[in-house]
Design an enzyme around this catalytic site. Structure first.
Site, mmCIF file in Angstrom:
data_model
loop_
_atom_site.group_PDB
_atom_site.id
_atom_site.type_symbol
_atom_site.label_atom_id
_atom_site.label_comp_id
_atom_site.label_asym_id
_atom_site.label_seq_id
_atom_site.Cartn_x
_atom_site.Cartn_y
_atom_site.Cartn_z
ATOM 1 N N HIS A 1 0.839 -1.210 0.000
ATOM 2 C CA HIS A 1 0.000 0.000 0.000
ATOM 3 C C HIS A 1 0.873 1.260 0.000
ATOM 4 C CE1 HIS A 1 -3.072 -2.682 2.264
ATOM 5 N NE2 HIS A 1 -3.627 -2.407 1.095
ATOM 6 N N LYS B 1 -18.513 -5.479 7.967
ATOM 7 C CA LYS B 1 -17.264 -6.234 7.939
ATOM 8 C C LYS B 1 -16.587 -6.229 9.301
ATOM 9 C CE LYS B 1 -13.535 -6.501 4.759
ATOM 10 N NZ LYS B 1 -12.807 -5.966 3.619
ATOM 11 N N ARG C 1 -2.285 -5.922 -8.350
ATOM 12 C CA ARG C 1 -1.269 -6.958 -8.164
ATOM 13 C C ARG C 1 -1.361 -7.907 -9.360
ATOM 14 N NH1 ARG C 1 -3.359 -7.781 -2.184
ATOM 15 N NH2 ARG C 1 -5.158 -7.204 -3.413
ATOM 16 N N SER D 1 -3.139 -7.682 3.051
ATOM 17 C CA SER D 1 -3.355 -7.570 4.502
ATOM 18 C C SER D 1 -3.871 -8.886 5.067
ATOM 19 C CB SER D 1 -4.361 -6.459 4.808
ATOM 20 O OG SER D 1 -3.883 -5.227 4.335
HETATM 21 P P1 ADP Z 1 -9.938 -3.486 -0.240
HETATM 22 O O1 ADP Z 1 -10.699 -4.160 0.862
HETATM 23 O O2 ADP Z 1 -10.616 -2.253 -0.774
HETATM 24 O O3 ADP Z 1 -9.423 -4.374 -1.341
HETATM 25 P P2 ADP Z 1 -7.218 -3.307 0.674
HETATM 26 O O4 ADP Z 1 -6.720 -2.565 1.854
HETATM 27 O O5 ADP Z 1 -7.045 -4.778 0.654
HETATM 28 O O6 ADP Z 1 -8.710 -2.863 0.539
HETATM 29 O O7 ADP Z 1 -6.547 -2.724 -0.662
HETATM 30 C C1 ADP Z 1 -6.700 -1.401 -1.034
HETATM 31 C C2 ADP Z 1 -6.087 -1.194 -2.410
HETATM 32 O O8 ADP Z 1 -4.689 -1.465 -2.372
HETATM 33 C C3 ADP Z 1 -6.634 -2.113 -3.505
HETATM 34 O O9 ADP Z 1 -6.633 -1.392 -4.719
HETATM 35 C C4 ADP Z 1 -5.636 -3.228 -3.570
HETATM 36 O O10 ADP Z 1 -5.614 -3.835 -4.849
HETATM 37 C C5 ADP Z 1 -4.358 -2.466 -3.303
HETATM 38 N N1 ADP Z 1 -3.320 -3.325 -2.744
HETATM 39 C C6 ADP Z 1 -3.405 -4.191 -1.721
HETATM 40 N N2 ADP Z 1 -2.235 -4.826 -1.504
HETATM 41 C C7 ADP Z 1 -1.378 -4.356 -2.444
HETATM 42 C C8 ADP Z 1 -0.013 -4.630 -2.802
HETATM 43 N N3 ADP Z 1 0.695 -5.561 -2.161
HETATM 44 N N4 ADP Z 1 0.520 -3.932 -3.821
HETATM 45 C C9 ADP Z 1 -0.209 -3.013 -4.478
HETATM 46 N N5 ADP Z 1 -1.486 -2.724 -4.234
HETATM 47 C C10 ADP Z 1 -2.073 -3.380 -3.225
#
Ligand code: ADP
Length: 170
Positions: free
Chosen positions: A22, A46, A95, A133
């Site tokens: 992130h 959630k 990703r 995450s």
């Molecule tokens: P959500 O529940 O909205 O998917 P996340 O916190 O999991 O929330 O992810 C938020 C954003 O960050 C999404 O666009 C996700 O694809 C991106 N993201 C999550 N992990 C990574 C990573 N390792 N590299 C790049 N982008 C990521």
């Protein structure tokens, strides 16, 4: 002379907790847009590992080196929030191909709801392509660690959370 319009981007997500993947996306967005708001979603349906205040604190600490990035939280419809913030862009990270289908659907849905807002995808760095995450939380829950994949504050709080939890259940 016409003043240049500032472009503000919202980077929404659960950030439960924020990972280096992130942070990487936020850094690249910060290099392009005038302002970036990392916006933590509170979805009442959630269950999260960290409450919204904890997620905000971890993210703020991890992004403190980026002067044009701020951390905020929101509930409800993303496009309503983006309009409220006077932002023009939604940033999302990509990703593997597996992200694409969901992200594509969300982007088209958001365009239907708010045609003036653009979704902007930033491809992750190869080292973070398998990082999420939820994987991080599972690894900590099972007693593992991922030191080089997480900001210091996230690491510390995950250790506190899952060590405290394992003592309680012993
Ligand atoms: P959500 O529940 O909205 O998917 P996340 O916190 O999991 O929330 O992810 C938020 C954003 O960050 C999404 O666009 C996700 O694809 C991106 N993201 C999550 N992990 C990574 C990573 N390792 N590299 C790049 N982008 C990521």
């Amino acid at each position: 002379m016409k003043r240049k319009r500032l472009v503000c981007a919202v980077y929404p997500g659960s950030f439960d907790p924020i990972t280096n993947g992130h942070v990487y996306i936020a850094e690249r967005a910060a290099a392009i847009f005038d302002e970036v708001r990392v916006s933590i979603l509170l979805n009442l349906q959630k269950q999260y590992t960290f409450d919204v205040e904890e997620r905000r604190a971890i993210a703020s600490e991890a992004l403190s080196h980026l002067p044009n990035v701020t951390v905020d939280s929101f509930t409800g419809l993303l496009v309503d929030y983006v309009r409220q913030q006077d932002a023009q862009v939604i940033v999302r990270g990509l990703r593997a191909m597996s992200d694409f289908e969901y992200e594509f659907q969300m982007a088209l849905m958001n365009r239907q709801l708010a045609p003036e807002i653009e979704t902007f995808f930033i491809v992750t760095d190869a080292q973070y392509s398998y990082l999420s995450s939820s994987v991080v939380r599972d690894i900590f829950r099972l007693g593992g660690s991922m030191d080089n994949m997480l900001p210091q504050g996230a690491l510390r709080r995950l250790r506190e959370r899952f060590q405290a939890h394992s003592h309680k259940t012993e």
